[in-house]
Design a protein around this motif. Sequence first.
Motif, short mmCIF file in Angstrom:
data_model
loop_
_atom_site.label_atom_id
_atom_site.label_comp_id
_atom_site.label_asym_id
_atom_site.label_seq_id
_atom_site.Cartn_x
_atom_site.Cartn_y
_atom_site.Cartn_z
N ARG A 61 -37.39 -14.98 15.72
CA ARG A 61 -37.60 -14.81 14.28
C ARG A 61 -36.37 -14.19 13.61
NH1 ARG A 61 -39.71 -10.10 10.61
NH2 ARG A 61 -40.25 -11.28 8.78
N VAL A 62 -35.88 -13.09 14.18
CA VAL A 62 -34.74 -12.40 13.58
C VAL A 62 -33.48 -13.26 13.68
CG1 VAL A 62 -33.25 -10.36 13.72
CG2 VAL A 62 -35.73 -10.13 14.00
N GLY A 63 -33.29 -13.93 14.81
CA GLY A 63 -32.12 -14.77 14.98
C GLY A 63 -32.06 -15.91 13.98
N PHE A 64 -33.16 -16.63 13.86
CA PHE A 64 -33.20 -17.73 12.90
C PHE A 64 -33.12 -17.22 11.45
CE2 PHE A 64 -35.22 -20.49 16.27
CZ PHE A 64 -34.18 -21.40 16.29
N SER A 65 -33.77 -16.09 11.17
CA SER A 65 -33.70 -15.52 9.82
C SER A 65 -32.26 -15.19 9.45
CB SER A 65 -34.57 -14.26 9.72
OG SER A 65 -35.94 -14.56 9.89
N ALA A 66 -31.53 -14.62 10.40
CA ALA A 66 -30.13 -14.27 10.15
C ALA A 66 -29.30 -15.51 9.83
CB ALA A 66 -29.55 -13.54 11.36
N LEU A 67 -29.49 -16.57 10.62
CA LEU A 67 -28.73 -17.81 10.39
C LEU A 67 -29.07 -18.43 9.03
CD1 LEU A 67 -28.96 -19.47 13.93
CD2 LEU A 67 -26.95 -18.41 12.87
N ILE A 68 -30.36 -18.44 8.68
CA ILE A 68 -30.77 -19.04 7.41
C ILE A 68 -30.21 -18.25 6.24
CG2 ILE A 68 -32.75 -19.55 5.93
CD1 ILE A 68 -34.34 -20.08 8.54
N GLY A 88 -40.61 -20.31 16.66
CA GLY A 88 -39.74 -19.22 16.20
C GLY A 88 -39.06 -19.55 14.88
N LEU A 89 -38.60 -20.79 14.73
CA LEU A 89 -37.98 -21.23 13.48
C LEU A 89 -39.01 -21.23 12.36
CD1 LEU A 89 -35.66 -22.42 11.84
CD2 LEU A 89 -36.27 -24.69 12.73
N ALA A 90 -40.21 -21.72 12.65
CA ALA A 90 -41.27 -21.73 11.64
C ALA A 90 -41.62 -20.32 11.18
CB ALA A 90 -42.51 -22.43 12.19
N VAL A 91 -41.69 -19.40 12.13
CA VAL A 91 -41.99 -18.00 11.79
C VAL A 91 -40.90 -17.43 10.89
CG1 VAL A 91 -42.19 -15.66 12.72
CG2 VAL A 91 -43.40 -17.56 13.83
N ALA A 92 -39.63 -17.74 11.22
CA ALA A 92 -38.52 -17.24 10.41
C ALA A 92 -38.60 -17.78 8.99
CB ALA A 92 -37.19 -17.62 11.05
N VAL A 93 -38.87 -19.07 8.86
CA VAL A 93 -38.92 -19.70 7.53
C VAL A 93 -40.13 -19.20 6.75
CG1 VAL A 93 -39.22 -21.88 6.30
CG2 VAL A 93 -37.66 -21.75 8.24
N ILE A 94 -41.30 -19.17 7.40
CA ILE A 94 -42.54 -18.84 6.69
C ILE A 94 -42.65 -17.36 6.38
CG2 ILE A 94 -45.06 -18.82 6.90
CD1 ILE A 94 -44.81 -21.38 8.57
N SER A 95 -42.22 -16.50 7.31
CA SER A 95 -42.41 -15.06 7.10
C SER A 95 -41.19 -14.37 6.49
CB SER A 95 -42.77 -14.38 8.43
OG SER A 95 -41.68 -14.44 9.34
N SER A 96 -40.03 -15.04 6.47
CA SER A 96 -38.82 -14.40 5.93
C SER A 96 -38.22 -15.19 4.77
CB SER A 96 -37.77 -14.23 7.03
OG SER A 96 -38.21 -13.33 8.01
N VAL A 132 -28.61 -7.88 2.69
CA VAL A 132 -29.67 -8.32 3.61
C VAL A 132 -29.11 -9.28 4.66
CG1 VAL A 132 -31.84 -9.58 3.79
CG2 VAL A 132 -31.50 -7.97 1.93
N SER A 133 -28.18 -10.15 4.26
CA SER A 133 -27.58 -11.09 5.21
C SER A 133 -26.78 -10.37 6.28
CB SER A 133 -26.68 -12.08 4.46
OG SER A 133 -27.44 -12.94 3.65
#
Length: 289
Positions: A42-49, A205-213, A173-174
């Motif tokens: 989640r954190v990894g994908f959120s950081a990239l996005i 994990g990608l879905a969690v990053a997109v949906i929750s972050s 934040v980024s």
Amino acid sequence: MQSQALAPSLSIIAALIFSAIGATIAKSAFPIIGAEGITGLRVGFSALILWMLTRPWRMWPSKAMSAMLIAFGLALALMNILIFQAFSRLPIGIATAIEVLGPVSVALAGSRQRHDFVWIALVVIGLALLLPLHSESNIDVIGLLFAVGAAACWAAYIVLGQKVSSVGTGRAVSFGMMVAACVAVPFGAANSNLSNLTWSIVAIGLAVAVISSTIPYLLEMVALGRLPQRVVGVLFSGAPAIAAAVAAVLLGERLTWTQWVSVVLIMLASAGCALSSNSNSHSANSAET
């Protein structure tokens, strides 16, 4: 005026719903890859996005600000790690209610207003109802401590966020999320069963990053500039109830009436604190002008 506030208010509520859905999706994958593994994804994908959305590399911060951003990112990493550990041991609604105490404690810190002690009392009563002091309490104490730790990290995140805000909210934040990824991703890899890491789990994990972050972040950005601070605070205070309701529907998590009373008391304290802090800030600003 009310019609103008409706759309941004609904954006905040939608952000809370998406965040809760992301948490339930993450928790559903805990038995396969573990809370640590999902945290890292989640954190990894959120950081990239966020890195791609805000493109913070266009202007790097100074050395002094870089140190502050690292501290900011470490608080963000620990907050994510601890809250997912809490989710693995507690109902999501309960863990979210306790985590909300982070911003409440920041708002109440140094308060000299007598009515603020009402909010403190509500928090104390709400937490007391969760402690394993009576027969109806089935709360995992370790999970409770993880949630309290997440709340403390959220408080630190807010305080440090104020210090790094000069570089711009999106960029701060980024940078912070990228630092958090440097901690959470290795932590997740070291403490999860990587043999279970399939493409479907990566997709979760990608879905969690997109949906929750990502989606909540974008919805909040749309709303924050169009609503008074007190309204935003009151809306965010509903996060525990929304999280509990979503978890009940998607995961079948049911809270006892005592736990619901605890959640409601903490929500009231959060809402009251938001209104009180805004009122105090408004009075101070009026006095200065």
